[in-house]
Enzyme design. Structure first.
Site, PDB file in Angstrom:
ATOM      1  N   ALA A   1       0.816  -1.195   0.000  1.00 60.57           N
ATOM      2  CA  ALA A   1       0.000   0.000   0.000  1.00 60.57           C
ATOM      3  C   ALA A   1       0.860   1.259   0.000  1.00 60.57           C
ATOM      4  CB  ALA A   1      -0.969  -0.027   1.170  1.00 60.57           C
ATOM      5  N   CYS A   2       0.373   2.323   0.603  1.00 65.93           N
ATOM      6  CA  CYS A   2       0.928   3.679   0.538  1.00 65.93           C
ATOM      7  C   CYS A   2       0.642   4.269  -0.841  1.00 65.93           C
ATOM      8  CB  CYS A   2       2.418   3.750   0.811  1.00 65.93           C
ATOM      9  SG  CYS A   2       2.887   3.428   2.521  1.00 65.93           S
ATOM     10  N   SER A   3       0.407   5.550  -0.868  1.00 66.92           N
ATOM     11  CA  SER A   3       0.179   6.267  -2.125  1.00 66.92           C
ATOM     12  C   SER A   3       1.131   7.447  -2.196  1.00 66.92           C
ATOM     13  CB  SER A   3      -1.275   6.757  -2.211  1.00 66.92           C
ATOM     14  OG  SER A   3      -1.630   7.507  -1.061  1.00 66.92           O
TER      15      SER A   3
ATOM     16  N   ARG B   1      -5.384   3.056  -0.300  1.00 68.26           N
ATOM     17  CA  ARG B   1      -3.999   2.613  -0.175  1.00 68.26           C
ATOM     18  C   ARG B   1      -3.387   2.954   1.180  1.00 68.26           C
ATOM     19  NH1 ARG B   1      -1.907   1.245  -5.241  1.00 68.26           N
ATOM     20  NH2 ARG B   1       0.181   1.297  -4.339  1.00 68.26           N
TER      21      ARG B   1
END
Length: 380
Positions: free
Chosen positions: A18-20, A47
């Protein structure tokens, strides 16, 4: 004989994809508010998990463009503890810098965020005396930042460049943007932003992205499994990793390689995300020699593990993934606008008709630059 049916065990699956990340630059140097980038990052809310978000903005302090803008967070558990840290920090600044202006960083208290620290900004120039007189300003400032972040309890310098600033905290990124009123108070020619899904470290204000040093900032999706080796190498050059996350080493590595050693970004990319040895062996002799030399000289700075990053600098925005592209990254242009994002959809949300969209190759940087730095200085 009746046998008891064995029940299937659910194995714990660690979420690491994840993470954006998102970046937008006007290559003419024209400034725009954070409204669009807040909208873009909000579209990738799935995300993240609300445990960190933040922005880097370039060109936001035209009235103080020649001063270093220090953003400080004071994170004690009580107001007296935070005030005590601020008092100690200001005593340190008064000895080491000329402070031209300071104020609390404006926030919208109607926006709920978790456990906000005391946030303050100082516009300063270094005061170098004695043995420090011959030290370059930027090296002097880096040394003082490391001193503050390691020696003054509850005080953290999280932004330190000229005419730019980082704004970050615990929350979804659009909430952090609203808290700092980035759509109302600031205009920048380059914005980068991060939505966090922490996997190995705690969620706290200092651990949110971006991570910055001077005018270099980094937002990161992924996991640097070589963190220990990278950190030990950087500590030999005077960097102190105090913010409890692997992304910090990427920011310091970028500062070391691009500012201090003045290496071009294509070489920096070959250091941080080099091809595997089998691929190097198949290259022509000139390229093989270069990559072998870099691997030998900078082996401890190889960033192992999956990652995609956006590196911001004054006048430049760079996207880079790991060498086999285990994290997504999309680049696009529309007129003078240049975009980098985890997802194409977030770019099209704010710029539906694009001139060009492409996927950068693993380990190969994609770069956007302000066309005329002189014009940018006049505008900003």
């Amino acid at each position: 004989m009746h046998r008891k049916r064995r029940s299937r065990r659910e194995l714990y699956n660690k979420e690491i994809c994840a993470c954006s990340i998102f970046g937008a630059m006007n290559r003419e140097g024209d400034r725009f508010t954070g409204e669009g980038v807040m909208k873009a990052i909000a579209s990738m809310r799935v995300r993240g998990n609300g445990l960190g978000g933040g922005f880097a903005a370039y060109g936001i302090y035209p009235d103080h463009r020649d001063l270093y803008a220090f953003h400080l967070m004071f994170t004690g558990s009580t107001d007296p503890a935070r005030r005590a840290a601020k008092k100690e920090l200001e005593a340190h600044l008064s000895r080491k810098f000329d402070v031209y202006f300071d104020e609390e960083i404006p926030t919208d208290d109607s926006v709920f965020v978790r456990d906000p620290p005391l946030l303050w900004r100082y516009f300063v120039l270094p005061r170098k005396e004695g043995d420090d007189a011959a030290t370059a300003d930027e090296d002097y400032i880096v040394g003082e930042i490391m001193a503050v972040n390691t020696r003054i309890e509850n005080a953290y310098v999280f932004s330190s460049g000229k005419n730019m600033g980082c704004f970050k905290g615990v929350g979804y990124p659009e909430e952090i943007g609203e808290y700092f009123m980035l759509d109302r108070l600031y205009r920048a020619h380059t914005w980068t932003v991060h939505g966090r899904f922490p996997t190995n470290t705690q969620a706290w204000w200092g651990g949110a992205h971006p991570f910055g040093l001077l005018d270099t900032t980094v937002v990161h999706n992924g996991e640097v499994s070589s963190y220990g080796t990278n950190r030990w190498y950087l500590e030999m050059y005077g960097y102190a990793c105090t913010l409890q996350t692997d992304t910090e080493v990427i920011a310091y590595a970028a500062d070391l390689l691009m500012r201090r050693q003045r290496l071009p970004i294509d070489v920096v990319a070959k250091i941080l995300a080099p091809p595997i040895w089998n691929a190097i062996d198949r290259m022509d002799e000139k390229e093989k020699k270069l990559l072998t030399t870099l691997r030998m000289a900078y082996g401890p700075l190889l960033m192992n593990g999956p990652f995609a990053v956006i590196i911001g600098e004054t006048g430049r925005m760079i996207g880079l993934t790991d060498r086999i592209r285990l994290r997504p990254l999309t680049a696009a242009t529309k007129g003078e606008m240049f975009y980098i994002s985890s997802e194409e959809a977030s770019i099209r949300l704010i710029s539906p008709k694009l001139d060009r969209v492409w996927t950068p190759k693993g380990g190969e940087p994609v770069i956007g630059e302000i066309k005329s730095m002189n014009r940018m200085k006049r505008v900003c």
